[in-house]
Design an enzyme around this catalytic site. Structure first.
Site, PDB file in Angstrom:
ATOM      1  N   GLU A 138       7.549 104.662 -36.785  1.00 53.38           N
ATOM      2  CA  GLU A 138       6.190 105.156 -37.037  1.00 53.38           C
ATOM      3  C   GLU A 138       5.984 106.482 -36.313  1.00 53.38           C
ATOM      4  O   GLU A 138       5.800 106.527 -35.097  1.00 53.38           O
ATOM      5  CB  GLU A 138       5.143 104.149 -36.566  1.00 53.38           C
ATOM      6  N   ARG A 176      -0.355 112.880 -35.091  1.00 51.81           N
ATOM      7  CA  ARG A 176      -1.193 113.348 -33.982  1.00 51.81           C
ATOM      8  C   ARG A 176      -0.839 114.755 -33.545  1.00 51.81           C
ATOM      9  O   ARG A 176      -1.490 115.297 -32.644  1.00 51.81           O
ATOM     10  CB  ARG A 176      -1.052 112.398 -32.779  1.00 51.81           C
ATOM     11  N   LYS A 234      -2.382  95.537 -38.699  1.00 50.33           N
ATOM     12  CA  LYS A 234      -2.163  95.994 -37.335  1.00 50.33           C
ATOM     13  C   LYS A 234      -3.389  95.612 -36.498  1.00 50.33           C
ATOM     14  O   LYS A 234      -4.518  95.923 -36.878  1.00 50.33           O
ATOM     15  CB  LYS A 234      -1.969  97.510 -37.350  1.00 50.33           C
TER      16      LYS A 234
END
Length: 217
Positions: free
Chosen positions: A49, A53, A137
């Site tokens: 993952e 960002r 999640k």
């Protein structure tokens, strides 16, 4: 050891069950993407993952998808349909989000991009379930109640599988993985910022190997 082939199309549950830990990766330099991915794969972790960002995140996903075919590049921090499209265009094969909206869910369905959406409340779980999602999640896991919350959810949501992320570490990962509704955990400890900056790929491979040996309940 032979690498287990992945089904086509890839499903969210396939992403979750491939290894006990999905690394949450923040990359500031595209030059680090390929050697980092290779180190993680060498340690037994191939679901990666890469969080959106940083400005370099999409280029990092593209580099991993192009140059490390043994890895499965995914995109984290998806917040909109545009994020999903950009991640897909870069070569991401799954997506992870900090929360959930129907618009994001629909975009990922249209792209056939498996999504692990973030949830922290029963209402959010039900909203995701209403759109057909059963692999979620739990985020931010520690701050939102940790293992106690997951145990409480098992009664009304026993058919949901979770990937707790946020505050998960080597110290508590086994406690999460022991729960029957936890398929895997997400964590940033596999890719420490200082190790990435120093290009210490041997350390990252060792951390991945340790994580890949964690036992599920």
């Amino acid at each position: 050891m032979a690498v287990k082939p992945l089904p086509t199309p890839l499903r969210a549950i396939d992403v979750m069950l491939d290894a006990p830990v999905i690394p949450v990766i923040v990359l500031n330099d595209v030059a680090h993407a390929v050697p980092l991915a290779r180190a993680l794969v060498a340690g037994g972790i191939r679901m990666l993952e890469v969080t959106l960002r940083t400005p370099q995140a999409l280029a990092c996903i593209e580099a991993i998808a192009r140059e490390v075919p043994e890895a499965v590049a995914g995109a984290g921090t998806l917040r909109s349909a545009a994020d999903a499209q950009a991640a897909f265009n870069a070569g991401a094969r799954f997506g992870v989000s900090p929360g959930y909206t129907s618009a994001l869910g629909q975009a990922c369905r249209d792209l056939q991009l498996p999504l692990l959406p973030g949830v922290a409340t029963g209402s959010e779980i039900m909203a995701a379930m209403a759109d057909g999602l059963t692999e979620l999640k739990f985020f931010p896991a520690l701050q939102a109640g940790g293992t106690a919350m997951l145990k409480a959810w098992y009664g009304p949501f026993g058919d949901i599988r979770f990937c707790p992320t946020g505050g998960v570490s080597p110290a508590n990962a086994a406690d999460f993985l022991a729960l029957p509704n936890v398929a895997c955990v997400g964590g940033s400890w596999l890719t420490p910022a200082d190790a990435v900056a120093a290009g210490d790929w041997g350390r990252i491979e060792a951390l991945a190997r340790e994580a890949s040996q964690l036992k599920r309940g």
